[in-house]
Design a protein around this motif. Sequence first.
Motif, PDB file in Angstrom:
ATOM      1  N   MET A   1      -5.973  43.503  68.987  1.00 28.47           N
ATOM      2  CA  MET A   1      -6.329  42.263  69.603  1.00 28.47           C
ATOM      3  C   MET A   1      -7.644  41.968  69.893  1.00 28.47           C
ATOM      4  N   SER A   2      -8.675  43.118  69.904  1.00 32.39           N
ATOM      5  CA  SER A   2      -9.964  42.856  70.264  1.00 32.39           C
ATOM      6  C   SER A   2     -10.814  41.775  69.033  1.00 32.39           C
ATOM      7  N   ARG A   3      -9.960  41.672  67.556  1.00 37.60           N
ATOM      8  CA  ARG A   3     -10.694  40.753  66.953  1.00 37.60           C
ATOM      9  C   ARG A   3     -10.468  39.078  67.598  1.00 37.60           C
ATOM     10  N   TYR A   4      -9.410  39.160  68.395  1.00 33.93           N
ATOM     11  CA  TYR A   4      -9.107  37.711  68.864  1.00 33.93           C
ATOM     12  C   TYR A   4      -9.512  37.601  70.156  1.00 33.93           C
ATOM     13  N   ILE A   5     -10.450  38.401  70.810  1.00 30.18           N
ATOM     14  CA  ILE A   5     -11.107  38.029  72.035  1.00 30.18           C
ATOM     15  C   ILE A   5     -11.933  36.627  71.996  1.00 30.18           C
ATOM     16  N   PRO A   6     -12.605  36.364  71.037  1.00 27.79           N
ATOM     17  CA  PRO A   6     -13.155  35.217  71.080  1.00 27.79           C
ATOM     18  C   PRO A   6     -12.326  33.924  70.982  1.00 27.79           C
ATOM     19  N   HIS A   7     -11.087  33.919  70.541  1.00 26.26           N
ATOM     20  CA  HIS A   7     -10.208  32.963  70.353  1.00 26.26           C
ATOM     21  C   HIS A   7      -9.519  32.855  71.729  1.00 26.26           C
ATOM     22  N   PHE A   8      -9.268  33.764  72.624  1.00 27.32           N
ATOM     23  CA  PHE A   8      -8.813  33.853  73.730  1.00 27.32           C
ATOM     24  C   PHE A   8      -9.855  33.134  74.851  1.00 27.32           C
ATOM     25  N   ILE A   9     -11.122  33.633  74.666  1.00 25.99           N
ATOM     26  CA  ILE A   9     -12.284  32.949  75.604  1.00 25.99           C
ATOM     27  C   ILE A   9     -12.272  31.419  75.286  1.00 25.99           C
ATOM     28  N   ALA A  10     -12.336  31.171  74.134  1.00 21.84           N
ATOM     29  CA  ALA A  10     -12.640  29.417  73.625  1.00 21.84           C
ATOM     30  C   ALA A  10     -11.360  28.848  74.425  1.00 21.84           C
ATOM     31  N   LEU A  11      -9.890  29.296  74.014  1.00 17.83           N
ATOM     32  CA  LEU A  11      -9.225  28.405  74.325  1.00 17.83           C
ATOM     33  C   LEU A  11      -8.958  28.379  75.871  1.00 17.83           C
ATOM     34  N   SER A  12      -9.364  29.420  76.458  1.00 18.40           N
ATOM     35  CA  SER A  12      -9.108  29.317  78.045  1.00 18.40           C
ATOM     36  C   SER A  12     -10.402  28.952  78.823  1.00 18.40           C
ATOM     37  N   ALA A  13     -11.570  28.731  78.164  1.00 17.29           N
ATOM     38  CA  ALA A  13     -12.918  28.516  78.755  1.00 17.29           C
ATOM     39  C   ALA A  13     -12.528  27.271  79.890  1.00 17.29           C
ATOM     40  N   SER A  14     -12.999  27.663  81.201  1.00 15.83           N
ATOM     41  CA  SER A  14     -12.961  26.436  82.289  1.00 15.83           C
ATOM     42  C   SER A  14     -14.098  26.710  83.293  1.00 15.83           C
ATOM     43  N   SER A  15     -15.020  27.389  82.845  1.00 10.74           N
ATOM     44  CA  SER A  15     -16.084  27.661  83.865  1.00 10.74           C
ATOM     45  C   SER A  15     -17.582  27.084  83.416  1.00 10.74           C
ATOM     46  N   PRO A  16     -17.538  25.802  83.101  1.00  9.25           N
ATOM     47  CA  PRO A  16     -19.043  25.336  82.684  1.00  9.25           C
ATOM     48  C   PRO A  16     -19.985  25.243  83.895  1.00  9.25           C
TER      49      PRO A  16
END
Length: 377
Positions: A158-173
């Motif tokens: 799963m660690s390879r997909y941490i960037p995917h999770f971050i980018a898809l859920s990002a909601s703190s600009p």
Amino acid sequence: MADTLQLEPFQHSAALSLGVELELQLVNTNDYDLAPYADEMLRLMARHKLPGSVVPEMTSSMIEISTGVCQNTADVLGQLATIRDALVRSADKLNIAVVGGGTHPYQQWHEQRIYDKPRFRQLSELYGYLSKQFTIFGQHVHIGCPDADAALLMLHRMSRYIPHFIALSASSPYVQAQDTQFDSARLNSVFAFPMSGRAPFTLSWDQFGEFFAKTTRTGVVKSMKDFYWDIRPKPEYGTIEIRVFDTPLTIARAAALAGFVQALGAWFLQEQPFMPQEDDYMVYTYNRFQACRFGLEAVYVEPATGQHTSLREHILQTLEQIKGHARELGALDGIELLANDAAQARNDARWLREQQARERLLAETVRQASLRFRGPN
């Protein structure tokens, strides 16, 4: 030297079962700043018969909801909807609102109150001002694993997909009324804690137990709760817990993200697509930073080959790759929602920025976000 604590045994859970936690903002309906209403909300929520649980969080303007054990995303969405509807009704009685998002756009950390609970008081004494700065809001996804060794293998895959999770859920600009230029500024607050980052590379529970014994012997760590890793094992549940998601603005997106995790897990278990290695982590911090800073416009470095590619393209390839597993699990609708958004480089951070560009008032942006959380009705 502290006594060595024993690592608790890894409990049985159904493989690929799901559990979802959401940390949510409580805001007043005057200027839409955070409001310390956790106690009042908990009192009202206790009157409802609900799946899962509703508990306090670090500061009094936060509340955490969690599902029970779910088998699929329809179950996740159904349980979250039941809890969300009760939250909205309770908030209306108090003349406050509940909001998703990874950060409140303009709250002042020093104004926050630590929730009166022994563990939170201890953390406040240990971490000082960082505790109040931890008024940030994330989604955690638990996924059931067949056994302890399988859990560690899944964790490192799963660690390879941490960037995917971050980018898809990002909601703190936004932080302190400023556009941070990050899609996920929330994770910068997490990185300040000494036990954040990645889990050690161990693929057997015995090895992990040796690591745990060493860290507890120093007295730095007293339980698994003291690790703020991006993904950590949860032996008491028989799961691994992925912790990098910002809280989405809608429960539909939260369920879709859980479906992404479940479909990835099915792919790993059924196809064994690759073996993780310690060298995967050479690009881990870079990939994670790229996803936090640029979201779906980030660069992704493929751990195995070192090839640089578009994170958005890699997400789309991955979603296509696991589509068959998603279909079998009933997660296809959520996967298609994420794929459509990735194709258009759309996430919640972009939605918040677009609202703010139109309204030019962060309070109105928060109000609009609170309406999104209420759902279509």
